[in-house]
Design an enzyme around this catalytic site. Structure first.
Site, PDB file in Angstrom:
ATOM      1  N   LYS A   1      -4.968  -6.637   2.762  1.00 42.69           N
ATOM      2  CA  LYS A   1      -4.041  -5.900   2.785  1.00 42.69           C
ATOM      3  C   LYS A   1      -5.767  -5.313   2.171  1.00 42.69           C
ATOM      4  CE  LYS A   1      -3.017  -2.372  -0.488  1.00 42.69           C
ATOM      5  NZ  LYS A   1      -4.092  -2.168  -1.559  1.00 42.69           N
TER       6      LYS A   1
ATOM      7  N   GLU B   1     -10.370   2.190   4.090  1.00 43.11           N
ATOM      8  CA  GLU B   1      -9.375   3.165   3.335  1.00 43.11           C
ATOM      9  C   GLU B   1     -10.966   3.315   2.900  1.00 43.11           C
ATOM     10  OE1 GLU B   1      -6.648   2.097   0.512  1.00 43.11           O
ATOM     11  OE2 GLU B   1      -7.954   3.079  -0.731  1.00 43.11           O
TER      12      GLU B   1
ATOM     13  N   SER C   1       0.617  -1.462   0.145  1.00 43.05           N
ATOM     14  CA  SER C   1      -0.207  -0.191  -0.189  1.00 43.05           C
ATOM     15  C   SER C   1       1.137   1.700  -0.362  1.00 43.05           C
ATOM     16  CB  SER C   1      -0.974   0.034   1.118  1.00 43.05           C
ATOM     17  OG  SER C   1      -1.548   0.810   1.052  1.00 43.05           O
TER      18      SER C   1
ATOM     19  N   HIS D   1      -7.601  -3.726   4.685  1.00 41.90           N
ATOM     20  CA  HIS D   1      -6.989  -1.837   4.929  1.00 41.90           C
ATOM     21  C   HIS D   1      -8.170  -0.595   3.769  1.00 41.90           C
ATOM     22  CE1 HIS D   1      -4.715   0.612   3.293  1.00 41.90           C
ATOM     23  NE2 HIS D   1      -3.482   0.566   3.619  1.00 41.90           N
ATOM     24  N   ASN D   2      -8.200  -1.969   2.446  1.00 41.60           N
ATOM     25  CA  ASN D   2      -8.854  -1.118   1.690  1.00 41.60           C
ATOM     26  C   ASN D   2     -10.167  -0.773   2.224  1.00 41.60           C
ATOM     27  OD1 ASN D   2      -5.896  -1.234   0.098  1.00 41.60           O
ATOM     28  ND2 ASN D   2      -7.488  -1.576  -1.897  1.00 41.60           N
TER      29      ASN D   2
HETATM   30  C1  6PG Z   1      -3.324   1.627  -1.945  1.00 39.62           C
HETATM   31  C2  6PG Z   1      -4.668   1.575  -2.236  1.00 39.62           C
HETATM   32  C3  6PG Z   1      -4.531   1.740  -3.492  1.00 39.62           C
HETATM   33  C4  6PG Z   1      -5.600   1.881  -4.011  1.00 39.62           C
HETATM   34  C5  6PG Z   1      -6.956   1.397  -4.379  1.00 39.62           C
HETATM   35  C6  6PG Z   1      -7.954   2.705  -4.787  1.00 39.62           C
HETATM   36  O1  6PG Z   1      -3.050   1.459  -0.502  1.00 39.62           O
HETATM   37  O2  6PG Z   1      -1.616   2.018  -2.029  1.00 39.62           O
HETATM   38  O3  6PG Z   1      -5.464   1.771  -1.185  1.00 39.62           O
HETATM   39  O4  6PG Z   1      -4.631  -0.784  -3.460  1.00 39.62           O
HETATM   40  O5  6PG Z   1      -5.413   3.848  -4.911  1.00 39.62           O
HETATM   41  O6  6PG Z   1      -7.348  -0.072  -5.249  1.00 39.62           O
HETATM   42  O7  6PG Z   1      -9.417   1.619  -4.770  1.00 39.62           O
HETATM   43  P1  6PG Z   1     -10.319   1.893  -5.226  1.00 39.62           P
HETATM   44  O8  6PG Z   1      -9.589   2.531  -6.752  1.00 39.62           O
HETATM   45  O9  6PG Z   1     -11.395   1.166  -5.499  1.00 39.62           O
HETATM   46  O10 6PG Z   1     -10.800   2.990  -4.752  1.00 39.62           O
END
Ligand code: 6PG
Length: 490
Positions: free
Chosen positions: A193, A200, A139, A196-197
């Site tokens: 991970k 996010e 990430s 984590h997302n």
């Molecule tokens: C990270 C982000 C990365 C990416 C996501 C965005 O941890 O660096 O999470 O994995 O920016 O995939 O996800 P979306 O396009 O679904 O918002």
């Protein structure tokens, strides 16, 4: 220093290789090459991309390979390759190629955003060849890849022995420690991970709701709201996402001079990792309602046809008229903090449930620690989560850790006022309100689930349990209504 092609070299000299040289792969390769002790082999399906990388970055001492055979020949044993290609079929294709040129003991690392069940499957298949397969969540976006990401590797302990020092050399650093740890076996890294997302998504949705409420409630400009976020970033909300929110709000559109946020279509995209988090949580039976609302809020925003059709549906008469803007903004800040605690708590619950289901030994405090820098959800606040698990490794819900219990106690009156104001005036705040409903549900002494059990037993003889006796019961609802043990029914 001039990069060499394998044909020019006489021996295997790279300690790590990268396959796939799009932005993330190139940046990771450059990051690796910039660290003491690493020599990086690079390979891309089209040679042009490899050449471009070599030309643009002569400072990096790459060993460039034209095919998989050369790539394998350029690597010291155990060979270690990091795959950075688009998650899905491309990953499988590269794994197949690498297993043909690698030997038992070598290590293949998938650094893409793979679905953890794919990683479990791939690990099992590759293991049969004696080669190690590691799914590693990475990430931090493009900049993180180049300067220091947060890395969540799964796979075997044997692979971690070789891989650990290499990943430590490129990871972000928080409190003097690299933001990488061996998460657990097979798919554990990609599982973490994924969560984590999901977090996010929740964090971003909560910030967006806070912005919307302030803007519509107080009429402040985007620049003024950027100032507020900047101020918030000095306190307990300090995080990368709050920091970039101020910058995004300040940005003006080059074409119109308007705040860019007013020019961008209000239809949020998604690549799917948030949805995976929720789908997985549903399978595991873990309520991640804040994360789910964040995923659904993106879907709703991009359901253009439904939104157009609903545009004239009646809303409340009440105007959103905030009497004391400063007090309201402080309420929103506290509501955001409380809802954020709920989202993280739900995410960690999902990791616990995943660890039980898939037999992973995951150190939750370590997960919070490696998220403290490098990744998208990096925040000061994560140090509190690490501390909570250090204080009580058997901690159930994060909400019951004293720091978080206190934080919510201090925030809850504000939280409730904000949710009420949003509901009264018709401003959608799904993540704020669902987080509050979750909090109240969790702390409730008694829930209406008893009625649901009654309904289930009524229409389907699904049975229920009693407060005052062990066993399983069914009521003969339309007869004499006497209660019988389910086992006695036949
Ligand atoms: C990270 C982000 C990365 C990416 C996501 C965005 O941890 O660096 O999470 O994995 O920016 O995939 O996800 P979306 O396009 O679904 O918002």
């Amino acid at each position: 220093m001039r990069s060499m092609s394998v044909a020019e070299t006489t021996e295997a000299q790279a300690n790590i290789g990268v396959v796939g040289l799009a932005v993330m792969g190139s940046n990771l390769a450059r990051n690796l090459a910039s660290r003491e002790g690493n020599r990086v082999a690079v390979y891309n399906r089209s040679w042009e991309k490899t050449e471009a990388l070599l030309e643009e970055h002569p400072e990096a001492d790459f060993v460039a390979a034209k095919d998989y055979k050369e790539f394998a020949a350029s690597l010291q044993r155990p060979r270690t390759a990091l795959i950075m290609v688009k998650a899905g079929a491309a990953t499988d294709a590269v794994i197949t190629e690498l297993t043909e040129v690698f030997e038992p003991g070598d290590i293949i690392v998938d650094g893409g955003n793979a679905l953890f069940t794919d990683t479990i499957r791939r690990e099992a298949t590759v293991r049969e060849t004696g080669i190690n397969f590691v799914g590693a969540g990475i990430s931090g976006g493009e900049e993180g890849a180049l300067k220091g990401p947060s890395i969540m590797p799964g796979g075997s302990a044997e692979a971690w022995e070789t891989l650990g020092p290499i990943l430590k050399s490129i990871a972000a650093v928080a409190d003097g420690e690299p933001c990488v740890t061996h998460i657990g076996t097979d798919g554990a890294g990609h599982f973490v991970k994924m969560v984590h997302n999901g977090i996010e998504y929740a964090d971003m949705q909560l910030i967006a709701e806070a912005y919307d409420l302030i803007r519509r409630g107080t009429g402040k400009s985007t620049d003024e709201i950027a100032d507020i976020f900047e101020e918030w970033n000095k306190g307990e909300l300090e995080s990368y996402l709050i920091e970039i929110t101020a910058e995004v709000l300040r940005q003006k559109d080059a074409k119109t001079g308007q705040p860019l946020v007013d020019v961008i279509r209000d239809e949020a995209g998604a690549k799917g990792t948030g949805a995976w988090t929720v789908q997985t949580a549903l399978d595991l039976g873990v309520p991640v309602s804040g994360i789910a609302e964040a995923v659904f809020a993106r879907s709703l925003s991009s359901s253009r046809a439904s939104r157009n059709a609903a545009a004239n549906l009646p809303g409340p008469d009440e105007e959103f008229d905030v009497a004391d803007p400063d007090a309201f903004i402080e309420d929103v800040r506290l509501a955001l903090f409380a809802s954020k605690i709920v989202a993280y708590s739900q995410g960690f619950d999902e990791i616990v449930a995943g660890a039980i289901q898939y037999d992973w030994d995951i150190n939750l405090g370590e997960v919070a620690r490696i998220w403290k820098a490098g990744c998208i959800i990096r925040a000061q606040f994560l140090g509190r989560i690490t501390q909570a698990y250090l204080d009580d490794p058997k901690l159930g819900s994060l909400l019951t850790a004293p720091y978080f219990t206190d934080a919510i106690a201090k925030a809850q009156a504000s939280w409730r006022r904000v949710v009420v104001a949003a509901a009264r005036t018709g401003i959608p705040s799904p993540a704020f309100s669902s987080s509050l409903a979750y909090y109240d549900g969790l702390r409730a002494e008694r829930l209406p689930a008893a009625l649901i059990q009654g309904q289930r037993d009524f229409f389907g003889a699904h049975t229920y349990k009693r407060m005052d006796a062990d066993g399983t019961f069914h009521t003969l609802w339309s007869g004499d209504r006497s209660e019988v043990h389910a086992e006695d029914l036949h």
